[in-house]
Design a protein around this motif. Sequence first.
Motif, short mmCIF file in Angstrom:
data_model
loop_
_atom_site.label_atom_id
_atom_site.label_comp_id
_atom_site.label_asym_id
_atom_site.label_seq_id
_atom_site.Cartn_x
_atom_site.Cartn_y
_atom_site.Cartn_z
N SER A 58 29.58 30.99 44.24
CA SER A 58 28.88 31.63 45.19
C SER A 58 29.20 33.10 45.57
N VAL A 59 29.44 33.82 44.53
CA VAL A 59 30.06 35.34 44.87
C VAL A 59 29.27 36.21 43.70
N SER A 60 29.45 37.44 43.93
CA SER A 60 28.85 38.41 42.88
C SER A 60 29.35 38.45 41.56
N SER A 61 28.79 39.09 40.82
CA SER A 61 29.28 39.14 39.26
C SER A 61 30.58 39.95 39.19
N MET A 62 30.71 41.05 40.01
CA MET A 62 31.83 42.12 39.93
C MET A 62 33.28 41.21 39.81
N PRO A 63 33.42 40.61 41.10
CA PRO A 63 34.87 40.02 40.98
C PRO A 63 34.86 39.11 40.18
N VAL A 64 34.03 38.28 39.65
CA VAL A 64 34.32 37.48 38.41
C VAL A 64 34.42 38.12 37.17
N ARG A 65 33.96 39.49 36.74
CA ARG A 65 34.11 40.08 35.41
C ARG A 65 35.50 40.53 35.84
N GLU A 66 36.23 40.83 36.86
CA GLU A 66 37.41 41.42 36.99
C GLU A 66 38.47 40.03 36.93
N ALA A 67 38.12 39.12 37.42
CA ALA A 67 39.28 37.77 37.33
C ALA A 67 39.09 37.60 36.13
N LEU A 68 38.02 37.52 35.02
CA LEU A 68 38.09 37.11 33.68
C LEU A 68 38.89 37.84 32.96
N LEU A 77 42.61 33.62 28.44
CA LEU A 77 41.34 33.61 27.95
C LEU A 77 41.07 34.63 26.81
N GLU A 78 40.10 34.79 25.96
CA GLU A 78 39.83 35.90 25.25
C GLU A 78 38.45 36.53 24.95
N ALA A 79 38.24 37.61 24.75
CA ALA A 79 37.13 38.08 24.66
C ALA A 79 36.58 37.92 22.99
N ARG A 84 31.48 38.01 24.81
CA ARG A 84 31.70 36.75 25.83
C ARG A 84 33.16 36.57 26.02
N VAL A 85 33.34 35.66 27.11
CA VAL A 85 34.84 35.44 27.32
C VAL A 85 34.93 33.90 27.01
N ARG A 86 36.25 33.33 26.37
CA ARG A 86 36.25 31.99 26.13
C ARG A 86 37.64 31.43 26.01
#
Length: 241
Positions: A58-68, A77-79, A84-86
């Motif tokens: 339940s958040v926006s994409s930007m903080p998720v992208r930064e956390a990943l 994790l790896e890009a 993609r990130v996995r």
Amino acid sequence: MNIQTTTKLDGPGLDRLSPVGRETVQDRIYRQLRVALIQGRFDAGEIFLVGDVAQRMSVSSMPVREALARLVSERALEATPNRRVRVPLLTLERARDIAQARALIEGELAARAIDNLSRADIARLESLTQDYEGTREAEDVTTLNHAFHFQLYEAAGSSVFMPIVESLWMQAGPYVRAAAKLHSPLTDTAATLHHRGILAAIEAGDKTRISSELTADISQVFAILERADPAFWDTQSGGGS
């Protein structure tokens, strides 16, 4: 060797994520994913789609992208080439490296901790061990095991070693998960044998023994992977796809 699954270990790790409050979004997303990685909730190769994670939390994409991105920088994790990130795929070589690094660093932390542990710390370690011995739930096992180790390591008081250990535990998570699927039962007397040895070493003030018990405890999981069929590693590294 067939992989034995259990209800508690099956299912996507992302299903366990919960909505995040908006006051400290980036850090809270990172912490949730970090804990899930440490506790082995994700399978090797599991994909993290930014939009999917954002919706689940339940958040926006930007903080998720930064956390990943932060977790990628920490090698948890790896890009992939398709952006993609996995969760990294499993390899025996990497398993051995992680096991050796954990034994070296965590053994040193355990030895340093002996002189700093209070009676309350020791009582807490005993309590965690008893709880571990009393459970048959896989999720409880991972939580209690993590709590035991980090209760011990934090007593060493090293601000340099602790972030390294946390990173190693995140990298080890998928390997621990795979070993748990290969080994049945998940909990038995061997599970806390070396925790008991660690407690005995603490009581004796024996730094050599505590490092030895700690190394043996770490090695149990990776020994399961060493015994795995070559076909298992072929599948986990993507060779069977």
